[in-house]
Design a protein around this motif. Structure first.
Motif, PDB file in Angstrom:
ATOM      1  N   ALA A 206       0.827  -1.208   0.000  1.00  0.00           N
ATOM      2  CA  ALA A 206       0.000   0.000   0.000  1.00  0.00           C
ATOM      3  C   ALA A 206       0.859   1.255   0.000  1.00  0.00           C
ATOM      4  N   TYR A 207       1.980   1.218   0.715  1.00  0.00           N
ATOM      5  CA  TYR A 207       2.911   2.347   0.752  1.00  0.00           C
ATOM      6  C   TYR A 207       3.472   2.609  -0.645  1.00  0.00           C
ATOM      7  N   ALA A 208       3.909   1.543  -1.307  1.00  0.00           N
ATOM      8  CA  ALA A 208       4.452   1.686  -2.658  1.00  0.00           C
ATOM      9  C   ALA A 208       3.402   2.238  -3.614  1.00  0.00           C
ATOM     10  N   GLU A 209       2.194   1.732  -3.523  1.00  0.00           N
ATOM     11  CA  GLU A 209       1.116   2.215  -4.386  1.00  0.00           C
ATOM     12  C   GLU A 209       0.848   3.703  -4.154  1.00  0.00           C
ATOM     13  N   ARG A 285      -3.350  -2.825   3.847  1.00  0.00           N
ATOM     14  CA  ARG A 285      -3.977  -3.659   2.831  1.00  0.00           C
ATOM     15  C   ARG A 285      -5.396  -3.189   2.481  1.00  0.00           C
ATOM     16  N   GLN A 286      -6.096  -2.607   3.468  1.00  0.00           N
ATOM     17  CA  GLN A 286      -7.470  -2.164   3.237  1.00  0.00           C
ATOM     18  C   GLN A 286      -7.546  -0.919   2.343  1.00  0.00           C
ATOM     19  N   THR A 287      -6.437  -0.183   2.227  1.00  0.00           N
ATOM     20  CA  THR A 287      -6.458   1.030   1.401  1.00  0.00           C
ATOM     21  C   THR A 287      -5.975   0.783  -0.023  1.00  0.00           C
ATOM     22  N   LEU A 288      -5.541  -0.424  -0.334  1.00  0.00           N
ATOM     23  CA  LEU A 288      -5.067  -0.721  -1.687  1.00  0.00           C
ATOM     24  C   LEU A 288      -6.165  -0.470  -2.711  1.00  0.00           C
ATOM     25  N   GLY A 289      -5.819   0.195  -3.792  1.00  0.00           N
ATOM     26  CA  GLY A 289      -6.753   0.455  -4.877  1.00  0.00           C
ATOM     27  C   GLY A 289      -7.656   1.645  -4.673  1.00  0.00           C
ATOM     28  N   ARG A 290      -7.532   2.341  -3.564  1.00  0.00           N
ATOM     29  CA  ARG A 290      -8.396   3.486  -3.298  1.00  0.00           C
ATOM     30  C   ARG A 290      -7.814   4.745  -3.937  1.00  0.00           C
TER      31      ARG A 290
END
Length: 290
Positions: A206-209, A285-290
């Motif tokens: 998530a940090y990388a994203e 992990r819950q913020t991935l793709g937001r």
């Protein structure tokens, strides 16, 4: 004694490296902070002491694609501004003023062969300067790591019994995050140490994203290693040098320490609201793709 006069250290100490594997970079005299064609993205991790930040840095080292600069503004806060300091080994060749340290970072971004520059530093080390420097805040990509202040206060006290409330660090992190939002119009990525201990892979992805870099799934485990860039604060990095990854810590022992020392409980309550505010910008992990 745990404290040493800074001027004495500057006279008699020539040890301690401030960067992973190279001397101060370019001799380029330009002061521009715009991103040139050959300049690399500069990622800052704004931390407070005992936040698992060096373990996070160790994970970044494992990626292999970043030039690491370890706590350069400590020389501003403790050496240039002449504050008492615990367990600091001073490198007399390191720049100490805000402008000289900033120039060092920008020069490295122009000359490194790595894909990125990664700087880990305490927000309180340079808050009084960088909070008035929106151009530099726009040049860098700021991120944060925070730890439950109960754990952070107790862990800090174990190494530095004379720790001040300011040195706990969450308040300056919070205030700096607001400066960053004002300067850039964006909320920074915030890593929460408890999330990192529970699900390192999810947090690192998530940090990388969030900051726009590739995710490396192999960087959450490593071999026990000591790096010369930690020499300035050697006593503070014993645990991470002997680590092989992220591990959960025991909250109960930290609670027991806090209860024995009323001033530590005051430090905890002072910094708790700032920690909770920063947690609203957490990445996991819950913020991935937001």
């Amino acid at each position: 004694t745990i404290y040493r006069n800074i001027s004495e250290q500057l006279r008699d100490n020539s040890q301690g490296l401030w960067i992973s594997n190279k001397p101060m970079g370019s001799t380029d005299k330009t002061q521009s902070i715009s991103l040139g064609a050959k300049e690399k993205k500069i990622i800052f991790l704004w931390v407070h002491p005992r936040s698992l930040s060096t373990a996070f840095e160790r994970s970044i080292i494992e990626r292999g694609d970043m030039e690491i600069i370890h706590e350069p503004f400590g020389y501003l806060y403790y050496v240039h501004e002449n504050r008492p300091v615990a367990c600091m080994t001073v490198d007399p060749t390191h720049p100490t003023s805000y402008e000289d340290i900033k120039k060092m970072i920008l020069d490295i971004a122009k000359t490194t062969t790595k894909d990125y520059v990664f700087v880990k530093d305490m927000a309180f080390h340079c808050y009084n300067h960088i909070s008035k420097d929106p151009d530099f805040l726009r040049r860098i990509k700021s991120t944060f790591i925070v730890r439950d202040p109960l754990k952070a206060v107790s862990s800090h006290f174990a190494i530095h019994p004379d720790v001040t409330c300011e040195e706990i660090g969450h308040e300056h992190q919070h205030n700096l995050s607001q400066c960053i939002i004002e300067a850039t119009g964006e909320s920074p990525a915030v890593v929460v140490a408890d999330d990192l201990e529970a699900d390192a892979a999810g947090v690192m992805e998530a940090y990388a994203e969030k900051i726009g870099i590739p995710y490396n799934p192999y960087a959450t485990r490593w071999q026990k290693t000591y790096y010369n860039m930690w020499d300035t604060w050697k006593e503070w990095h014993v645990d991470v040098a002997n680590s092989t990854g992220f591990h959960k810590t025991d909250r109960q022992k930290h609670e027991e320490t806090i209860k024995k020392h009323p001033h530590l409980l005051e430090f905890y309550h002072h910094h708790l609201p700032f920690y909770e505010s920063l947690c609203t910008m957490r990445v996991n992990r819950q913020t991935l793709g937001r």
